[in-house]
Structure formats: structure tokens, C-alpha cells
Write a protein that holds these residues in place. Structure first.
Motif: not given
Length: 507
Positions: A342-356
Motif C-alpha cells: 500500500n506504500t511502494v510498488m516496484s516495476v517488476d510488480e507493475l509488469k507482473a500485473m500486466g502494466g509496463n
């Protein structure tokens, strides 16, 4: 609810401006103009003047980017400045790199807004006759906001001018910086007097939850004592809040910072914004103070490189305040996945969810986004021609119950009651499913330091905490912090020249 506040604030501001007009602007009387002597006479006058104080608490964009939230956060080790490059909002960039000086626009802007807020509070305190319960309460609210503003000023600038009434032009150069002890004495006096006449939070209607309450004043009193290292007094004030049964921890940190969490059970004081002003690119007030929180758009992931994950609600923004890797790693080291998500998100997490994210070498970007004050679709409006980028209604959470518990933990530890300190510390930890711990001695203090770092990340507390703990040089030195200089901000050069104020060391 928010529209009611806005309309009242605007009306109050208009009357305040009319009531304080100067003859240097007009040499003749203006028919129908209200004089200051004829104002503050009725309950409605008092309500409008009081609303004008709250209005300035919103002024984090006022024809330029001068957010107190940004100033406090940029001085910490939680994030980088970000944006498009080193020339994007240079005042913010300079604060982030600790190369700010007395001409920094954000330093000047926050200083001026703080004193403008105090000016309006002084008008209510000195002119509204507290002859009924409503007026007593309105004067008490003004005293709390004056105390809050002075707590910001004394924490960030040290000795500051202490102004509790009108200052004539002839006195401009005869009002020096007051000693910190004198400023704190006024803060404590204002808060102790206000507590008597303020209601509990539960006594306010839903439409008035934005107002300061008895718990707000008690929390600030505890904080003021804590900053002065008056441990027993701090603990006593904070425990009045804890024992009031007016507050509690939300089920998650995500709930606290959601739209549903505004003015919730954990809220002690927050600044109110709205997503209902129908702003678009043609009507947004870039030359004045908007009623939406434009800084949320400023802090969203930079849209040049960001693609939202299909199942996520974090929209693109302008790329300021990207989280530092060190902040992400602190959550990982603590095994704190609940708050981290709820505070910090990584690029890897973004990509794992389908974002970029297409630019790993973007300016000031270390691979992480902050989400606590995220640019979420749920916080803005895109209906009827509204432009989402311009309509975020996200409130700043200035005081919340978790902060009170952690301040109480620190005060109890310093006062020699380690058992009570652990109880308050563990109450915050257990909300995030971290489990109770039982450190002692310096390990307990370090646990409190760590908990404040993680629980209160991106809320504007970290820099002041590090300075008062004597840890700023250790933690911020690699970022450019210089001991003996950067513990405080410079006094703005304009007021050095016009008011003859002494400058802080090494600026």
C-alpha cells in the motif's frame, strides 16, 4: 460536504479582503465597503472568518508549486524529486538535493502561507468575542491552527518571528525572530486554552469532520512536548487522546488512505480537497489556489513511460516523488509486505500485473513508485467533461491515530516505561499482521524509529524525526545533508531584506 466548506471559505475570504482594505489602494471611500471594525460582530461573521483560516490550510498550490507536504517529504530519504529532469520545478529539485538557498521559491511560499494562516487565525482570536459556545469554539479552532502553523515553522526554521496580533508597517523591522522556547510556550498556551472549549470528534456532524477537535489539540500538544523532550508531559497529553475512545486503527493502511478512509476512525486532522469542481484544461485556476489536490497528479507515475496494469487503479501522472530503493528495501528487511503493497510498488510488480514501464533510466527513478498518496482513479472525476488529472480530491492526512500511538511509545520509552512503549508500538505493528515484539533498551528505541519510518512513510514526518533524533547526518548525509546547516531551512531572503531578520547558519 466538501462543497459546503469551499463555499463558506470563499465567502469568508472575500469579506476578509474587503475588511482589511488599505487606503494606499484607494484614496476615497468605496460605497458599501465593510470596515474591519464593523466585522466579527455576528456568529455568521465568526464562521466566515474561521472558514478563511481553513481555506489557507489547502494552499499547497497557489499560482506556483509551494506545498508544505512536498517540502517536508523532499528533505527526507523516502523519495527522489523526480519529474522530467533536473530543471523540472527547480525549487523542489533543490530541496531534494540539499542545495536549496534563501531564494528557493518553495521555501518562501510555505513560509509565507504559514504566516498568512497565522494572520487569519490572529484575526479570529483577537476580534471574535467568545460570548457564546459557538464563538468560543471558533476561537479555539483558530488557536489550534495557529499552534499547528507555528509547530511547522519552529520545526523547519528554528527561531521564527512570533506574531499574535497585527503588525504596523513601522514595526516590520522591529519584529525579530523569537527563541524556540518562546514559540513553543505560545504553542502550548494556545493548545491548552483551546482544549477547554473544543468538542470531541464525535460531537461534530458529518459535514464538519474537517474541523479541529479536542483530540486534535491534545495530539498537537503531545507532539509539541515530544519535540521539546518533555517526555512525561507528552505522554500525558497523548494518552488523553488514546483513552478518549474517539479514535482507532483502521483494518489496513490502505483503508486509511482510501477515499472511504477520509475523516475515518483513524483521522485526527486532515486538510480537505474535492473532486467535484469540474475542472478541465480551460477552467483550471493555474493563477490561483484550486480546490482539488493537484499535487496528487504531480506525484503519479510519469505518463511518458507508464502503462497502467489492467487490474490496478493507479493512473499516470507527472512523475514526482518516485520512491527510493532504500525505502522499498526497508519494508522488505522488516518482512512488512502488507504495508509495503500500500506504500511502494516496484516495476517488476507493475509488469507482473500486466502494466509496463519503458524507461528504466528515467530521471531520478530507481525502479519504484509510491502508492500511499497514489493517483488512483477512485480519487478523481472524469464525468461530464471533467479532466481526471485536475480533479483529485485526496485529503492530506496531517494527524492520525497511528502517529499518536507511536509518539506515545517514544514518550513512554524516554520516560522509562518500556512496557507501555512496547504496548503502543505493538498496537501499530499488529494492525499490519507483523506480530508483537519485545525489545528492550536501545533496541526498543530503534524499533520505534523503524516503525515510524515504515508506518508514516510519505506523510511528511521523516525529516523532522531524523533531525530531532540526531540521526539526520547519518541517514541523509549521502544525499547531501550537511550537519550544522540543513537541520533547518533558510529564512527567505525577501524577509531578510524587508524585515531585517537574521539568517540561519551557513546560508
Amino acid at each position: 460536504m466538501k462543497n459546503i466548506i469551499i463555499r463558506t471559505a470563499i465567502a469568508g475570504l472575500a469579506i476578509m479582503v474587503m475588511g482589511t482594505g488599505c487606503k494606499k489602494f484607494l484614496d476615497q471611500e468605496v460605497p458599501g465597503r465593510l470596515t474591519e471594525e464593523s466585522y466579527y460582530k455576528t456568529d455568521q461573521d465568526a464562521l466566515e472568518a474561521n472558514a478563511a483560516i481553513y481555506d489557507l490550510m489547502q494552499a499547497h498550490y497557489n499560482s506556483q508549486w509551494v506545498s508544505m507536504y512536498m517540502v517536508k517529504t523532499l528533505l527526507s530519504d523516502e523519495s527522489n524529486a523526480g519529474g522530467s529532469g533536473p530543471g523540472d520545478q527547480e525549487a523542489y529539485q533543490a530541496l531534494d538535493n540539499f542545495n536549496h538557498d534563501a531564494d528557493n521559491a518553495a521555501v518562501l511560499g510555505t513560509w509565507r502561507i504559514s504566516y498568512a494562516t497565522i494572520y487569519r487565525a490572529n484575526k479570529v482570536i483577537n476580534n471574535v468575542i467568545p460570548e457564546n459556545d459557538l464563538r468560543k469554539r471558533l476561537v479555539a479552532e483558530a488557536k489550534v491552527i495557529r499552534a499547528y502553523s507555528y509547530l511547522d515553522l519552529v520545526s523547519l526554521w528554528g527561531n521564527v518571528p512570533l506574531i499574535t496580533g497585527d503588525i504596523l508597517p513601522s514595526q516590520y523591522t522591529k519584529t525579530p525572530r523569537a527563541a524556540k522556547a518562546d514559540v513553543y510556550n505560545q504553542i502550548v498556551k494556545d493548545l491548552q486554552e483551546a482544549i477547554v472549549d473544543l468538542p470531541l470528534k464525535s460531537a461534530y456532524s458529518l459535514a464538519e469532520q474537517y474541523r479541529v477537535s479536542k483530540g486534535t489539540a491534545q495530539s498537537l500538544l503531545g507532539k509539541a512536548f515530544l519535540y521539546q523532550e518533555k517526555w512525561a508531559e507528552a505522554l500525558a497529553a497523548l494518552e488523553q487522546v488514546i483513552q478518549s475512545n474517539q479514535y482507532g486503527l483502521e483494518p489496513s493502511i490502505g483503508k486509511v488512505f482510501s477515499q472511504a478512509g477520509e475523516f475515518g476512525r483513524e483521522s485526527i486532522f486532515e486538510v480537505n480537497y474535492t473532486n467535484a469542481r469540474n475542472y478541465n484544461w480551460g477552467n483550471f485556476p493555474w493563477d490561483w489556489q484550486p480546490e482539488s489536490n493537484i499535487h496528487i497528479q504531480l506525484m503519479g507515475p510519469r505518463g511518458d513511460f507508464y502503462t497502467k496494469a489492467p487490474t490496478d487503479s493507479l493512473l499516470a501522472g507527472w512523475g514526482f516523488l518516485p520512491a527510493r530503493k532504500e525505502m522499498y528495501d526497508a519494508f522488505v528487511a522488516a518482512g512488512d509486505q502488507v504495508r509495503r503493497r500500500n506504500t511502494v510498488m516496484s516495476v517488476d510488480e507493475l509488469k507482473a500485473m500486466g502494466g509496463n514501464w519503458t524507461q528504466p533510466n528515467a530521471y531520478d527513478f530507481e525502479g519504484y513508485f509510491q502508492r500511499k498518496y497514489g493517483s488512483f482513479v477512485t480519487q478523481t472525476s472524469t464525468s461530464g467533461g471533467d479532466v481526471g488529472e485536475l480533479n483529485y480530491g485526496t485529503n492530506w492526512r496531517l494527524l492520525r491515530y497511528a502517529d499518536v500511538l507511536l509518539m506515545a511509545a517514544e514518550a513512554a520509552y524516554r520516560a522509562g516505561n518500556e512496557g507501555k512503549a512496547r504496548d503502543y508500538l505493538n498496537a501499530v505493528r499488529n494492525r499490519s499482521n507483523l506480530g508483537s515484539i519485545s525489545p528492550t533498551g536501545t533496541a526498543l528505541f530503534q524499533a520505534i524509529v523503524n516503525e515510524r519510518h515504515l508506518e508514516l512513510a510519505f506523510e511528511g514526518h521523516r525529516f523532522i524525526d531524523l533531525v530531532r533524533w540526531g540521526l539526520a547526518a547519518q541517514e541523509l548525509g549521502p544525499l547531501g545533508f550537511q550537519a550544522g546547516k540543513h537541520e533547518v531551512l533558510p529564512i527567505p531572503s525577501q524577509d531578510i531584506r524587508t524585515a531585517g531578520l537574521a539568517q540561519n547558519n551557513n546560508y
